[in-house]
Write a protein that holds these residues in place. Structure first.
Motif, PDB file in Angstrom:
ATOM      1  N   THR A  32      -3.554   2.986  12.662  1.00  0.00           N
ATOM      2  CA  THR A  32      -2.992   3.336  11.593  1.00  0.00           C
ATOM      3  C   THR A  32      -1.421   3.682  10.907  1.00  0.00           C
ATOM      4  OG1 THR A  32      -5.013   4.870  11.236  1.00  0.00           O
ATOM      5  CG2 THR A  32      -2.715   5.270   9.322  1.00  0.00           C
ATOM      6  N   MET A  33      -1.463   2.063   9.155  1.00  0.00           N
ATOM      7  CA  MET A  33      -0.203   2.288   9.039  1.00  0.00           C
ATOM      8  C   MET A  33       0.077   2.799   8.241  1.00  0.00           C
ATOM      9  SD  MET A  33       1.188   0.798  11.130  1.00  0.00           S
ATOM     10  CE  MET A  33       2.303  -0.194  10.535  1.00  0.00           C
ATOM     11  N   ARG A  34       1.103   3.168   7.631  1.00  0.00           N
ATOM     12  CA  ARG A  34       1.642   4.046   6.758  1.00  0.00           C
ATOM     13  C   ARG A  34       3.047   3.313   5.652  1.00  0.00           C
ATOM     14  NH1 ARG A  34      -0.133   7.110  10.688  1.00  0.00           N
ATOM     15  NH2 ARG A  34      -1.236   9.006  10.746  1.00  0.00           N
ATOM     16  N   TRP A  35       3.125   3.703   4.592  1.00  0.00           N
ATOM     17  CA  TRP A  35       4.426   3.502   3.888  1.00  0.00           C
ATOM     18  C   TRP A  35       4.478   4.671   2.894  1.00  0.00           C
ATOM     19  CZ3 TRP A  35       7.005  -0.565   2.997  1.00  0.00           C
ATOM     20  CH2 TRP A  35       6.307  -2.053   3.256  1.00  0.00           C
ATOM     21  N   TYR A  36       5.879   5.237   3.487  1.00  0.00           N
ATOM     22  CA  TYR A  36       6.680   6.127   3.140  1.00  0.00           C
ATOM     23  C   TYR A  36       7.916   5.974   2.015  1.00  0.00           C
ATOM     24  CZ  TYR A  36       4.863   9.602   6.574  1.00  0.00           C
ATOM     25  OH  TYR A  36       4.380  10.713   7.237  1.00  0.00           O
ATOM     26  N   ARG A  37       8.085   7.025   1.629  1.00  0.00           N
ATOM     27  CA  ARG A  37       8.512   6.097   0.178  1.00  0.00           C
ATOM     28  C   ARG A  37      10.285   7.673   0.212  1.00  0.00           C
ATOM     29  NH1 ARG A  37       6.654   5.909  -5.981  1.00  0.00           N
ATOM     30  NH2 ARG A  37       6.507   8.203  -5.897  1.00  0.00           N
ATOM     31  N   GLN A  38      11.457   7.555   0.187  1.00  0.00           N
ATOM     32  CA  GLN A  38      12.783   8.256  -0.193  1.00  0.00           C
ATOM     33  C   GLN A  38      13.900   7.541  -0.817  1.00  0.00           C
ATOM     34  OE1 GLN A  38      14.787   9.383   3.564  1.00  0.00           O
ATOM     35  NE2 GLN A  38      15.101  11.301   2.304  1.00  0.00           N
ATOM     36  N   THR A  51      -5.814   2.526   7.834  1.00  0.00           N
ATOM     37  CA  THR A  51      -6.117   2.900   9.326  1.00  0.00           C
ATOM     38  C   THR A  51      -6.330   1.392  10.338  1.00  0.00           C
ATOM     39  OG1 THR A  51      -8.498   2.387   8.319  1.00  0.00           O
ATOM     40  CG2 THR A  51      -8.026   4.834   9.013  1.00  0.00           C
ATOM     41  N   GLY A  52      -6.951   1.567  11.015  1.00  0.00           N
ATOM     42  CA  GLY A  52      -6.274   0.481  11.826  1.00  0.00           C
ATOM     43  C   GLY A  52      -7.468  -1.025  11.378  1.00  0.00           C
ATOM     44  N   GLY A  53      -8.976  -0.575  10.965  1.00  0.00           N
ATOM     45  CA  GLY A  53      -9.364  -1.911  10.730  1.00  0.00           C
ATOM     46  C   GLY A  53      -9.733  -2.132   8.858  1.00  0.00           C
ATOM     47  N   GLY A  54      -8.317  -1.651   8.401  1.00  0.00           N
ATOM     48  CA  GLY A  54      -8.516  -1.379   7.555  1.00  0.00           C
ATOM     49  C   GLY A  54      -9.294  -1.210   6.403  1.00  0.00           C
ATOM     50  N   GLY A  55     -10.312  -0.202   6.793  1.00  0.00           N
ATOM     51  CA  GLY A  55     -11.602   0.325   6.349  1.00  0.00           C
ATOM     52  C   GLY A  55     -11.358   1.178   5.541  1.00  0.00           C
ATOM     53  N   SER A  56     -10.098   1.993   5.492  1.00  0.00           N
ATOM     54  CA  SER A  56      -9.707   2.978   4.387  1.00  0.00           C
ATOM     55  C   SER A  56      -8.128   3.547   4.326  1.00  0.00           C
ATOM     56  CB  SER A  56     -10.270   5.089   5.599  1.00  0.00           C
ATOM     57  OG  SER A  56      -9.764   5.636   4.995  1.00  0.00           O
ATOM     58  N   THR A  68      -1.279  -0.241  -3.881  1.00  0.00           N
ATOM     59  CA  THR A  68      -2.783  -1.093  -2.726  1.00  0.00           C
ATOM     60  C   THR A  68      -1.762  -0.804  -1.287  1.00  0.00           C
ATOM     61  OG1 THR A  68      -4.052  -1.787  -5.025  1.00  0.00           O
ATOM     62  CG2 THR A  68      -4.484  -2.559  -2.829  1.00  0.00           C
ATOM     63  N   ILE A  69      -2.838  -0.841  -0.480  1.00  0.00           N
ATOM     64  CA  ILE A  69      -1.977  -0.975   0.393  1.00  0.00           C
ATOM     65  C   ILE A  69      -3.029  -2.387   1.550  1.00  0.00           C
ATOM     66  CG2 ILE A  69      -3.019   1.600   1.683  1.00  0.00           C
ATOM     67  CD1 ILE A  69      -0.514   1.620   3.923  1.00  0.00           C
ATOM     68  N   SER A  70      -2.803  -2.614   2.098  1.00  0.00           N
ATOM     69  CA  SER A  70      -3.324  -3.308   2.642  1.00  0.00           C
ATOM     70  C   SER A  70      -3.019  -4.157   3.890  1.00  0.00           C
ATOM     71  CB  SER A  70      -3.863  -4.907   1.706  1.00  0.00           C
ATOM     72  OG  SER A  70      -2.778  -5.626   1.441  1.00  0.00           O
ATOM     73  N   ARG A  71      -3.534  -4.596   5.061  1.00  0.00           N
ATOM     74  CA  ARG A  71      -3.208  -5.000   6.301  1.00  0.00           C
ATOM     75  C   ARG A  71      -3.529  -6.509   6.530  1.00  0.00           C
ATOM     76  NH1 ARG A  71      -4.180  -0.407  10.099  1.00  0.00           N
ATOM     77  NH2 ARG A  71      -3.316  -2.025  10.931  1.00  0.00           N
ATOM     78  N   ASP A  72      -3.047  -7.522   7.216  1.00  0.00           N
ATOM     79  CA  ASP A  72      -3.453  -8.175   8.221  1.00  0.00           C
ATOM     80  C   ASP A  72      -3.110  -8.255   9.110  1.00  0.00           C
ATOM     81  OD1 ASP A  72      -3.419 -11.147   8.832  1.00  0.00           O
ATOM     82  OD2 ASP A  72      -3.231 -11.968   7.383  1.00  0.00           O
ATOM     83  N   ASN A  73      -4.628  -8.134   9.949  1.00  0.00           N
ATOM     84  CA  ASN A  73      -3.994  -7.979  11.269  1.00  0.00           C
ATOM     85  C   ASN A  73      -4.805  -8.997  12.217  1.00  0.00           C
ATOM     86  OD1 ASN A  73      -3.985  -4.952  11.234  1.00  0.00           O
ATOM     87  ND2 ASN A  73      -6.852  -5.072  12.159  1.00  0.00           N
ATOM     88  N   ALA A  74      -3.946 -10.557  12.117  1.00  0.00           N
ATOM     89  CA  ALA A  74      -4.387 -11.872  12.491  1.00  0.00           C
ATOM     90  C   ALA A  74      -2.528 -11.823  12.343  1.00  0.00           C
ATOM     91  CB  ALA A  74      -5.189 -12.627  11.568  1.00  0.00           C
TER      92      ALA A  74
END
Length: 114
Positions: A32-38, A51-56, A68-74
């Motif tokens: 799981t990856m997260r974005w925070y801000r301060q 989540t790791g697979g991007g499904g949640s 919107t958070i998204s990921r490119d595992n490749a």
């Protein structure tokens, strides 16, 4: 583990930015990856996670419907698309992963101002 954020900058209220976080040193797709801000003088705030697979995904109430958070595992990269930016979104945005312990990037500054 190495996390490098990019994409911050100065934007007018109502504008958009896309942040990127390039990750290395661990099996990216498993975590799981997260974005925070301060913001200046404030505590670090969880903005979004995926989540790791991007499904949640989950979002802070303050950004729901705008970010919107998204990921490119490749590409071992996680993104944060930020639309309809407000002055109160001004902060340093940091990428995070928990891999035995918390790891953080150096952060990227987002300033929303006219």
């Amino acid at each position: 583990v190495h996390l490098v954020e990019s994409g911050g900058g100065l934007v007018q209220p109502g504008g958009s930015l896309r942040l990127s976080c390039a990750a290395s040193g661990f099996t990216f797709s498993s975590y799981t990856m997260r974005w925070y801000r301060q913001a200046a003088g404030k505590e670090r705030e969880l903005v979004a996670r995926i989540t790791g697979g991007g499904g949640s995904t989950d979002y802070a109430d303050s950004v729901k419907g705008r970010f919107t958070i998204s990921r490119d595992n490749a590409k071992n990269t996680v993104y944060l698309q930020m639309n309809s930016l407000k002055r109160e979104d001004t902060a340093v945005y940091l990428c995070n992963v928990f891999h035995w312990r918390d790891y953080w990037g150096q952060g990227t500054q987002v300033t929303v101002s006219s």
